[in-house]
Each structure stands twice: as structure tokens, then as C-alpha cells.
Design a protein around this motif. Structure first.
Motif, PDB file in Angstrom:
ATOM      1  N   GLU A 233      -4.647 -14.656   0.121  1.00  0.00           N
ATOM      2  CA  GLU A 233      -4.998 -15.851   0.875  1.00  0.00           C
ATOM      3  C   GLU A 233      -4.001 -16.216   1.970  1.00  0.00           C
ATOM      4  O   GLU A 233      -4.350 -16.924   2.914  1.00  0.00           O
ATOM      5  CB  GLU A 233      -5.146 -17.042  -0.085  1.00  0.00           C
ATOM      6  N   ALA A 234      -2.755 -15.778   1.851  1.00  0.00           N
ATOM      7  CA  ALA A 234      -1.716 -16.169   2.805  1.00  0.00           C
ATOM      8  C   ALA A 234      -0.590 -15.145   2.778  1.00  0.00           C
ATOM      9  O   ALA A 234      -0.483 -14.353   1.832  1.00  0.00           O
ATOM     10  CB  ALA A 234      -1.177 -17.553   2.436  1.00  0.00           C
TER      11      ALA A 234
ATOM     12  N   GLY B 131      -6.981  -6.609   1.702  1.00  0.00           N
ATOM     13  CA  GLY B 131      -6.889  -7.727   2.635  1.00  0.00           C
ATOM     14  C   GLY B 131      -5.435  -8.182   2.673  1.00  0.00           C
ATOM     15  O   GLY B 131      -4.884  -8.565   1.638  1.00  0.00           O
ATOM     16  N   VAL B 132      -4.799  -8.100   3.831  1.00  0.00           N
ATOM     17  CA  VAL B 132      -3.355  -8.328   3.944  1.00  0.00           C
ATOM     18  C   VAL B 132      -3.042  -9.239   5.121  1.00  0.00           C
ATOM     19  O   VAL B 132      -3.895  -9.523   5.969  1.00  0.00           O
ATOM     20  CB  VAL B 132      -2.596  -6.999   4.106  1.00  0.00           C
ATOM     21  N   TRP B 133      -1.786  -9.645   5.181  1.00  0.00           N
ATOM     22  CA  TRP B 133      -1.250 -10.412   6.296  1.00  0.00           C
ATOM     23  C   TRP B 133      -0.155  -9.596   6.965  1.00  0.00           C
ATOM     24  O   TRP B 133       0.604  -8.898   6.293  1.00  0.00           O
ATOM     25  CB  TRP B 133      -0.686 -11.740   5.809  1.00  0.00           C
ATOM     26  N   VAL B 134      -0.108  -9.709   8.300  1.00  0.00           N
ATOM     27  CA  VAL B 134       0.861  -8.985   9.103  1.00  0.00           C
ATOM     28  C   VAL B 134       1.544  -9.982  10.037  1.00  0.00           C
ATOM     29  O   VAL B 134       0.871 -10.828  10.637  1.00  0.00           O
ATOM     30  CB  VAL B 134       0.162  -7.880   9.926  1.00  0.00           C
ATOM     31  N   SER B 135       2.860  -9.880  10.156  1.00  0.00           N
ATOM     32  CA  SER B 135       3.568 -10.741  11.110  1.00  0.00           C
ATOM     33  C   SER B 135       3.495 -10.111  12.498  1.00  0.00           C
ATOM     34  O   SER B 135       3.508  -8.892  12.648  1.00  0.00           O
ATOM     35  CB  SER B 135       5.023 -10.944  10.686  1.00  0.00           C
TER      36      SER B 135
ATOM     37  N   TRP C 268       4.637  -6.343  11.105  1.00  0.00           N
ATOM     38  CA  TRP C 268       5.262  -6.033   9.815  1.00  0.00           C
ATOM     39  C   TRP C 268       4.343  -6.528   8.713  1.00  0.00           C
ATOM     40  O   TRP C 268       3.900  -7.682   8.742  1.00  0.00           O
ATOM     41  CB  TRP C 268       6.612  -6.741   9.689  1.00  0.00           C
ATOM     42  N   LEU C 269       4.051  -5.683   7.739  1.00  0.00           N
ATOM     43  CA  LEU C 269       3.223  -6.105   6.619  1.00  0.00           C
ATOM     44  C   LEU C 269       3.914  -7.263   5.901  1.00  0.00           C
ATOM     45  O   LEU C 269       5.108  -7.196   5.602  1.00  0.00           O
ATOM     46  CB  LEU C 269       2.995  -4.923   5.655  1.00  0.00           C
ATOM     47  N   SER C 270       3.173  -8.330   5.660  1.00  0.00           N
ATOM     48  CA  SER C 270       3.727  -9.546   5.057  1.00  0.00           C
ATOM     49  C   SER C 270       2.982  -9.926   3.792  1.00  0.00           C
ATOM     50  O   SER C 270       2.801 -11.104   3.482  1.00  0.00           O
ATOM     51  CB  SER C 270       3.684 -10.689   6.078  1.00  0.00           C
ATOM     52  N   THR C 271       2.543  -8.913   3.075  1.00  0.00           N
ATOM     53  CA  THR C 271       1.833  -9.083   1.813  1.00  0.00           C
ATOM     54  C   THR C 271       2.473  -8.178   0.766  1.00  0.00           C
ATOM     55  O   THR C 271       2.725  -7.005   1.040  1.00  0.00           O
ATOM     56  CB  THR C 271       0.341  -8.710   1.960  1.00  0.00           C
ATOM     57  N   GLU C 272       2.715  -8.739  -0.389  1.00  0.00           N
ATOM     58  CA  GLU C 272       3.200  -7.948  -1.518  1.00  0.00           C
ATOM     59  C   GLU C 272       1.981  -7.494  -2.316  1.00  0.00           C
ATOM     60  O   GLU C 272       1.227  -8.328  -2.815  1.00  0.00           O
ATOM     61  CB  GLU C 272       4.138  -8.782  -2.394  1.00  0.00           C
TER      62      GLU C 272
ATOM     63  N   PRO D 296       1.130  -5.854  -5.612  1.00  0.00           N
ATOM     64  CA  PRO D 296       1.959  -5.670  -6.809  1.00  0.00           C
ATOM     65  C   PRO D 296       1.891  -4.316  -7.500  1.00  0.00           C
ATOM     66  O   PRO D 296       2.749  -4.024  -8.319  1.00  0.00           O
ATOM     67  CB  PRO D 296       1.477  -6.779  -7.744  1.00  0.00           C
ATOM     68  N   ILE D 297       0.936  -3.490  -7.161  1.00  0.00           N
ATOM     69  CA  ILE D 297       0.864  -2.195  -7.855  1.00  0.00           C
ATOM     70  C   ILE D 297       1.663  -1.103  -7.148  1.00  0.00           C
ATOM     71  O   ILE D 297       1.694   0.037  -7.607  1.00  0.00           O
ATOM     72  CB  ILE D 297      -0.599  -1.738  -8.050  1.00  0.00           C
ATOM     73  N   TYR D 298       2.292  -1.465  -6.029  1.00  0.00           N
ATOM     74  CA  TYR D 298       3.106  -0.516  -5.269  1.00  0.00           C
ATOM     75  C   TYR D 298       4.556  -0.981  -5.253  1.00  0.00           C
ATOM     76  O   TYR D 298       4.827  -2.168  -5.432  1.00  0.00           O
ATOM     77  CB  TYR D 298       2.625  -0.446  -3.808  1.00  0.00           C
ATOM     78  N   PRO D 299       5.479  -0.067  -4.947  1.00  0.00           N
ATOM     79  CA  PRO D 299       6.845  -0.527  -4.636  1.00  0.00           C
ATOM     80  C   PRO D 299       6.751  -1.486  -3.444  1.00  0.00           C
ATOM     81  O   PRO D 299       5.723  -1.523  -2.762  1.00  0.00           O
ATOM     82  CB  PRO D 299       7.583   0.757  -4.263  1.00  0.00           C
ATOM     83  N   ASP D 300       7.801  -2.181  -3.159  1.00  0.00           N
ATOM     84  CA  ASP D 300       7.818  -3.227  -2.139  1.00  0.00           C
ATOM     85  C   ASP D 300       7.021  -2.841  -0.888  1.00  0.00           C
ATOM     86  O   ASP D 300       7.329  -1.863  -0.216  1.00  0.00           O
ATOM     87  CB  ASP D 300       9.263  -3.540  -1.757  1.00  0.00           C
ATOM     88  N   THR D 301       6.000  -3.631  -0.586  1.00  0.00           N
ATOM     89  CA  THR D 301       5.166  -3.385   0.591  1.00  0.00           C
ATOM     90  C   THR D 301       5.518  -4.295   1.766  1.00  0.00           C
ATOM     91  O   THR D 301       5.076  -4.045   2.883  1.00  0.00           O
ATOM     92  CB  THR D 301       3.668  -3.570   0.254  1.00  0.00           C
ATOM     93  N   VAL D 302       6.296  -5.337   1.515  1.00  0.00           N
ATOM     94  CA  VAL D 302       6.667  -6.260   2.586  1.00  0.00           C
ATOM     95  C   VAL D 302       7.560  -5.534   3.589  1.00  0.00           C
ATOM     96  O   VAL D 302       8.478  -4.809   3.211  1.00  0.00           O
ATOM     97  CB  VAL D 302       7.363  -7.512   2.020  1.00  0.00           C
TER      98      VAL D 302
END
Length: 167
Positions: free
Chosen positions: A26-27, A77-81, A105-109, A111-117
């Protein structure tokens, strides 16, 4: 083309009528690091765009991942800066027409992957589409590899099980 008719989740011990082929956030991740009152003061979140403190800018989009057996896409569905300049191009895009791909820059975590942010991305707006396609920079990160090479139907089911376990 194969059709998926649901799956049995071993985590929640339930048969689900449909196998999910998309998950949304959602954010941006930074939204979840604040309490409700702080969010109201610091965030603008509307129409698939977001602003934090009028200094950090985000757009909502989708990462398509090809599902080989079904010849369809699975979507995150993700957020990008974005930079301030790119963000305002997006806000005005209906008047401007075509928007060239933008770095973000990807701004969504996820949770099933290593850090995605902070994975590097390119944001591609398509004519007539509300949400942009998010292209991941090629790396050895598992999400980037799945984006590049696609996934199996078994992986889609595995994702559903993993996310059921987390929720």
C-alpha cells in the motif's frame, strides 16, 4: 496454456480457490516505520504517488515476472523512489504524453527475499496504463534473477505458501 485451479496451503491448512498471481504494497517501506499520527503529518499518498516531507518522492508500479508454464506474468506491486524532477513529470504525465524511462530505487521490502530496498530500477510508463512497469537492474539478487529469467508455477505456489506463513 495450463490453468491453475487453486492450491492447498500447508501453513494455514486451507484450500484456496485461486493461486495469487499478484501481491501489492500500500505504501513505501518508510510509511510503515511511523505511527499513524506521524504518517498523517509527513506523508502525501494518493493516486499511486507518494511524498514524504516534500523531500522524498515515490511512485507505485509493478514488477512483472514471467511464469513459464502458463505464459503469463506474476506481479509484485511495489514502490520506487524518484528524483523530485522525475516525480513531477509523473504528476503531469497526462499533459506531457510520453515519459522516458526514469531511474529509481526500489522502496518496498518483499519479505521472502533478502533485502530488496534500494535495488536499482528503471520506471517505464506505458500509454494508457495507470501503473508503470518496474525494470530491475540485472544483479545476482534473487528478485532480479527471477525478473530476468522468469519463474515456474511451482515457485508461484511456493511464494503463496511463504507469504501465507508471514501474514
Amino acid at each position: 496454456m495450463m490453468k491453475q485451479e487453486g492450491y492447498y496451503c500447508h501453513e494455514c491448512k486451507t484450500f484456496h480457490e485461486e493461486l495469487p498471481f499478484s501481491y501489492v504494497t500500500e505504501a513505501p517501506i518508510y510509511f510503515y516505520n511511523m505511527d499513524e499520527e506521524e504518517r498523517k503529518k509527513r506523508f502525501y499518498l494518493k493516486d499511486n504517488v507518494c511524498m514524504l516531507d516534500k523531500e522524498h518522492f515515490f511512485v507505485n508500479g509493478i514488477i512483472p515476472i514471467y511464469v513459464k508454464e502458463l505464459d503469463v506474468d506474476f506481479y509484485w506491486g511495489v514502490w520506487v523512489s524518484l528524483s523530485k524532477e522525475s516525480y513531477y513529470k509523473v504528476k503531469k504525465r497526462r499533459r506531457l504524453g510520453f515519459i522516458e524511462p526514469m531511474f529509481g530505487w526500489l522502496s518496498t521490502e518483499i519479505p521472502i527475499y533478502p533485502d530488496t530496498v534500494n535495488l536499482k530500477t528503471k520506471v517505464h510508463y506505458q500509454a494508457g496504463e495507470e501503473l508503470p512497469i518496474i525494470e530491475l537492474e540485472p544483479t545476482d539478487h534473487p528478485l532480479a534473477l527471477e525478473y530476468e529469467h522468469g519463474i515456474s508455477l511451482a515457485r508461484v505456489e511456493e511464494i503463496a505458501h511463504l507469504l501465507c506463513e508471514i501474514q
